[in-house]
Design a protein around this motif. Structure first.
Motif, PDB file in Angstrom:
ATOM      1  N   LEU A 158       0.733  -1.250   0.036  1.00  0.00           N
ATOM      2  CA  LEU A 158      -0.054   0.097   0.163  1.00  0.00           C
ATOM      3  C   LEU A 158       0.768   1.410  -0.018  1.00  0.00           C
ATOM      4  O   LEU A 158       0.631   2.413  -0.847  1.00  0.00           O
ATOM      5  CB  LEU A 158      -0.810  -0.028   1.263  1.00  0.00           C
ATOM      6  N   GLY A 159       2.060   1.417   0.740  1.00  0.00           N
ATOM      7  CA  GLY A 159       2.777   2.337   0.767  1.00  0.00           C
ATOM      8  C   GLY A 159       3.536   2.533  -0.398  1.00  0.00           C
ATOM      9  O   GLY A 159       3.903   3.758  -1.208  1.00  0.00           O
ATOM     10  N   LYS A 160       3.964   1.469  -0.848  1.00  0.00           N
ATOM     11  CA  LYS A 160       4.748   1.382  -2.422  1.00  0.00           C
ATOM     12  C   LYS A 160       4.111   2.222  -3.409  1.00  0.00           C
ATOM     13  O   LYS A 160       4.396   2.953  -3.960  1.00  0.00           O
ATOM     14  CB  LYS A 160       5.443   0.335  -2.481  1.00  0.00           C
ATOM     15  N   TRP A 161       3.070   1.330  -3.785  1.00  0.00           N
ATOM     16  CA  TRP A 161       2.325   1.482  -4.867  1.00  0.00           C
ATOM     17  C   TRP A 161       0.980   2.496  -4.794  1.00  0.00           C
ATOM     18  O   TRP A 161       0.565   3.034  -5.754  1.00  0.00           O
ATOM     19  CB  TRP A 161       1.591   0.073  -5.270  1.00  0.00           C
ATOM     20  N   HIS A 162       0.500   2.800  -3.583  1.00  0.00           N
ATOM     21  CA  HIS A 162      -0.685   3.564  -3.368  1.00  0.00           C
ATOM     22  C   HIS A 162      -0.324   4.796  -2.845  1.00  0.00           C
ATOM     23  O   HIS A 162      -1.209   5.744  -2.681  1.00  0.00           O
ATOM     24  CB  HIS A 162      -1.932   2.875  -2.707  1.00  0.00           C
ATOM     25  N   VAL A 163       0.883   5.043  -2.235  1.00  0.00           N
ATOM     26  CA  VAL A 163       1.241   6.102  -1.710  1.00  0.00           C
ATOM     27  C   VAL A 163       2.404   6.909  -2.337  1.00  0.00           C
ATOM     28  O   VAL A 163       2.491   7.976  -2.993  1.00  0.00           O
ATOM     29  CB  VAL A 163       1.695   6.125   0.003  1.00  0.00           C
ATOM     30  N   ALA A 164       3.540   6.191  -2.337  1.00  0.00           N
ATOM     31  CA  ALA A 164       4.865   6.650  -3.133  1.00  0.00           C
ATOM     32  C   ALA A 164       4.690   6.807  -4.598  1.00  0.00           C
ATOM     33  O   ALA A 164       4.954   7.880  -5.339  1.00  0.00           O
ATOM     34  CB  ALA A 164       5.820   5.591  -2.971  1.00  0.00           C
ATOM     35  N   MET A 165       4.154   5.829  -5.255  1.00  0.00           N
ATOM     36  CA  MET A 165       3.869   6.053  -6.744  1.00  0.00           C
ATOM     37  C   MET A 165       2.974   7.225  -7.237  1.00  0.00           C
ATOM     38  O   MET A 165       3.413   7.897  -7.944  1.00  0.00           O
ATOM     39  CB  MET A 165       3.319   4.655  -7.143  1.00  0.00           C
ATOM     40  N   PRO A 166       1.762   7.478  -6.528  1.00  0.00           N
ATOM     41  CA  PRO A 166       1.181   8.524  -7.092  1.00  0.00           C
ATOM     42  C   PRO A 166       1.968   9.866  -6.451  1.00  0.00           C
ATOM     43  O   PRO A 166       1.607  11.053  -7.410  1.00  0.00           O
ATOM     44  CB  PRO A 166      -0.255   8.481  -6.233  1.00  0.00           C
ATOM     45  N   LEU A 167       2.682   9.970  -5.652  1.00  0.00           N
ATOM     46  CA  LEU A 167       3.224  11.158  -5.384  1.00  0.00           C
ATOM     47  C   LEU A 167       4.430  11.512  -6.304  1.00  0.00           C
ATOM     48  O   LEU A 167       4.702  12.640  -6.710  1.00  0.00           O
ATOM     49  CB  LEU A 167       3.793  11.134  -3.702  1.00  0.00           C
ATOM     50  N   LEU A 168       4.975  10.422  -6.483  1.00  0.00           N
ATOM     51  CA  LEU A 168       5.981  10.523  -7.717  1.00  0.00           C
ATOM     52  C   LEU A 168       5.555  11.213  -8.866  1.00  0.00           C
ATOM     53  O   LEU A 168       6.028  11.909  -9.803  1.00  0.00           O
ATOM     54  CB  LEU A 168       7.163   9.431  -7.689  1.00  0.00           C
ATOM     55  N   THR A 169       4.384  10.468  -9.474  1.00  0.00           N
ATOM     56  CA  THR A 169       3.956  10.775 -10.579  1.00  0.00           C
ATOM     57  C   THR A 169       3.549  12.102 -10.561  1.00  0.00           C
ATOM     58  O   THR A 169       3.536  12.857 -11.517  1.00  0.00           O
ATOM     59  CB  THR A 169       2.745   9.925 -10.528  1.00  0.00           C
ATOM     60  N   ARG A 170       2.962  12.550  -9.518  1.00  0.00           N
ATOM     61  CA  ARG A 170       2.591  14.014  -9.317  1.00  0.00           C
ATOM     62  C   ARG A 170       3.622  15.156  -9.845  1.00  0.00           C
ATOM     63  O   ARG A 170       3.638  15.969 -10.051  1.00  0.00           O
ATOM     64  CB  ARG A 170       1.723  14.431  -8.113  1.00  0.00           C
ATOM     65  N   LEU A 171       4.923  14.611  -9.106  1.00  0.00           N
ATOM     66  CA  LEU A 171       6.177  15.333  -9.270  1.00  0.00           C
ATOM     67  C   LEU A 171       6.589  15.376 -10.481  1.00  0.00           C
ATOM     68  O   LEU A 171       7.194  16.441 -10.960  1.00  0.00           O
ATOM     69  CB  LEU A 171       6.957  14.801  -8.093  1.00  0.00           C
ATOM     70  N   PHE A 172       6.822  14.347 -11.180  1.00  0.00           N
ATOM     71  CA  PHE A 172       7.337  14.105 -12.535  1.00  0.00           C
ATOM     72  C   PHE A 172       6.612  14.158 -13.812  1.00  0.00           C
ATOM     73  O   PHE A 172       6.868  14.518 -14.984  1.00  0.00           O
ATOM     74  CB  PHE A 172       8.284  12.800 -12.662  1.00  0.00           C
ATOM     75  N   GLY A 173       5.130  14.028 -13.558  1.00  0.00           N
ATOM     76  CA  GLY A 173       4.140  14.282 -14.423  1.00  0.00           C
ATOM     77  C   GLY A 173       3.988  12.843 -15.258  1.00  0.00           C
ATOM     78  O   GLY A 173       3.139  12.763 -16.319  1.00  0.00           O
ATOM     79  N   TYR A 174       4.678  11.848 -14.710  1.00  0.00           N
ATOM     80  CA  TYR A 174       4.535  10.584 -15.356  1.00  0.00           C
ATOM     81  C   TYR A 174       5.207   9.734 -14.008  1.00  0.00           C
ATOM     82  O   TYR A 174       6.047  10.309 -13.247  1.00  0.00           O
ATOM     83  CB  TYR A 174       5.101  10.106 -16.493  1.00  0.00           C
ATOM     84  N   PHE A 175       5.079   8.201 -13.987  1.00  0.00           N
ATOM     85  CA  PHE A 175       5.858   7.536 -12.962  1.00  0.00           C
ATOM     86  C   PHE A 175       7.070   7.180 -13.494  1.00  0.00           C
ATOM     87  O   PHE A 175       7.271   6.430 -14.284  1.00  0.00           O
ATOM     88  CB  PHE A 175       4.975   6.379 -12.575  1.00  0.00           C
ATOM     89  N   PRO A 176       8.145   7.765 -12.889  1.00  0.00           N
ATOM     90  CA  PRO A 176       9.661   7.286 -13.213  1.00  0.00           C
ATOM     91  C   PRO A 176      10.164   5.844 -12.885  1.00  0.00           C
ATOM     92  O   PRO A 176      11.068   5.735 -11.999  1.00  0.00           O
ATOM     93  CB  PRO A 176      10.321   8.420 -12.759  1.00  0.00           C
ATOM     94  N   GLY A 177       9.371   4.837 -13.280  1.00  0.00           N
ATOM     95  CA  GLY A 177       9.606   3.458 -12.651  1.00  0.00           C
ATOM     96  C   GLY A 177      10.831   2.923 -13.180  1.00  0.00           C
ATOM     97  O   GLY A 177      11.520   2.101 -12.465  1.00  0.00           O
ATOM     98  N   LYS A 178      11.209   3.310 -14.181  1.00  0.00           N
ATOM     99  CA  LYS A 178      12.869   2.705 -15.099  1.00  0.00           C
ATOM    100  C   LYS A 178      13.703   3.137 -14.009  1.00  0.00           C
ATOM    101  O   LYS A 178      14.687   2.196 -13.522  1.00  0.00           O
ATOM    102  CB  LYS A 178      12.846   3.256 -16.234  1.00  0.00           C
ATOM    103  N   ARG A 179      13.925   4.388 -13.809  1.00  0.00           N
ATOM    104  CA  ARG A 179      14.987   4.748 -12.890  1.00  0.00           C
ATOM    105  C   ARG A 179      15.007   4.322 -11.384  1.00  0.00           C
ATOM    106  O   ARG A 179      15.978   4.227 -10.934  1.00  0.00           O
ATOM    107  CB  ARG A 179      15.168   6.346 -13.048  1.00  0.00           C
ATOM    108  N   LEU A 180      13.968   3.835 -11.129  1.00  0.00           N
ATOM    109  CA  LEU A 180      13.787   3.440  -9.773  1.00  0.00           C
ATOM    110  C   LEU A 180      14.124   1.854  -9.594  1.00  0.00           C
ATOM    111  O   LEU A 180      14.193   1.291  -8.711  1.00  0.00           O
ATOM    112  CB  LEU A 180      12.378   3.441  -9.092  1.00  0.00           C
TER     113      LEU A 180
END
Length: 302
Positions: A158-180
């Motif tokens: 829940l913390g990884k996918w439903h909290v961290a992921m949307p926050l990072l997405t809002r910051l970058f304008g997409y989710f930068p999954g590859k660099r992570l």
């Protein structure tokens, strides 16, 4: 990622809205109206190349096979993802639908089966033409309702996918999954669908774009495989998705690592080459014959 194996060739197919999708095709030289065509629907933000060895296995055992990337991913990625519009519903109603259109024109008359991994199983029910699919094999298929995650990992996920992921997405304008090192970069709309906390698919943000109740058009015989050590594809998650397929015959095959004398399988390893002789025959026999190998592993629930 596994590299592509021959005899795969590249292809492109335009979706109904004109977006160009890229993929790979394994096709026998001589046409055969009885030969199954298998379309592989990838998991969320996993490149279709991941399934290349599995696709080549199906090809070697008498199937034609298509793999493709959803818009925003891999062979179908635009120049920039910031501001790019794509959602889970787009991946099903437009992109998988485009593969069904490709099948109808390039493989006319051949029976169509689908292998759907994770969200790829869900995508089957979002395409308007899903009724033309004869058989479906789902592996770890679900639409990420957080309460269905395995209890021992639920809060971490829940913390990884439903909290961290949307926050990072809002910051970058997409989710930068590859660099992570988590997965491929992912469009914002897909993240919004994934991280919604509703237990109904049609209540996800892009559910409003579906013309009718999703999944109602699926008539294919459907086998859902879940692995007991998969924290996403739990019994609850698998049964939640299967409950939508009211017009289809449905079976749920639950496989534990101990059933095949290994320590773990998890959410992704079903498609690893090391399971070629143990797990892949289950998929092959289902897409070709609609049955299971005798004395195969797991517990079958109809």
């Amino acid at each position: 990622m596994s590299s592509l194996t021959q005899p795969a060739t590249t292809f492109r197919q335009a979706a109904a809205d004109g977006y160009s999708l890229g993929g790979f095709c394994w096709r026998h030289a001589q046409p055969d109206s009885q030969r199954p065509l298998v379309i592989i629907n990838a998991a969320t933000s996993v490149r279709c190349r991941y399934y290349s060895r599995f696709a080549n296995y199906l090809f070697a055992h008498g199937c034609d096979v298509l793999t493709y990337d959803y818009r925003g991913i891999g062979e179908s990625r635009p120049h920039a993802l910031r501001g790019f519009q794509a959602s889970w519903s787009d991946w099903g109603r437009l992109d998988f639908e485009a593969m069904l259109a490709h099948a109808a024109t390039q493989f006319p008359g051949q029976p169509v089966s689908v292998v759907g991994h994770s969200f790829g199983g869900c995508a089957v029910g979002l395409a308007p033409s899903a009724g033309q699919v004869r058989r479906v094999l789902m592996v770890g298929a679900q639409f990420a309702y957080w309460r269905d995650y395995a209890p021992e990992q639920r809060w971490r996920l829940l913390g990884k996918w439903h909290v961290a992921m949307p926050l990072l997405t809002r910051l970058f304008g997409y989710f930068p999954g590859k660099r992570l090192g988590w997965m491929e970069d992912t469009p914002t709309g897909v993240v919004k669908d994934w991280t919604a906390r509703t237990d109904r698919y049609e209540h996800r943000p892009s559910g409003r774009y579906l013309p009718e109740m999703p999944f109602a058009q699926v008539r294919a015989a459907t086998l859902a495989i879940s692995l007991t050590d998969d924290p996403f594809g739990t019994v609850a998650a698998t049964e939640r998705l299967l409950s939508y397929l009211q017009g289809a015959e449905r079976w749920h095959l639950r496989i534990a690592p101990v059933d095949i004398s290994v320590e773990q399988i998890g959410h992704f390893a079903f498609f690893h080459d090391r399971f070629r002789a143990i797990l892949w025959p289950i998929a092959l026999q289902w897409v070709k014959c609609g049955s299971l190998p005798a004395n195969g592993p797991g517990q079958l629930i109809r």
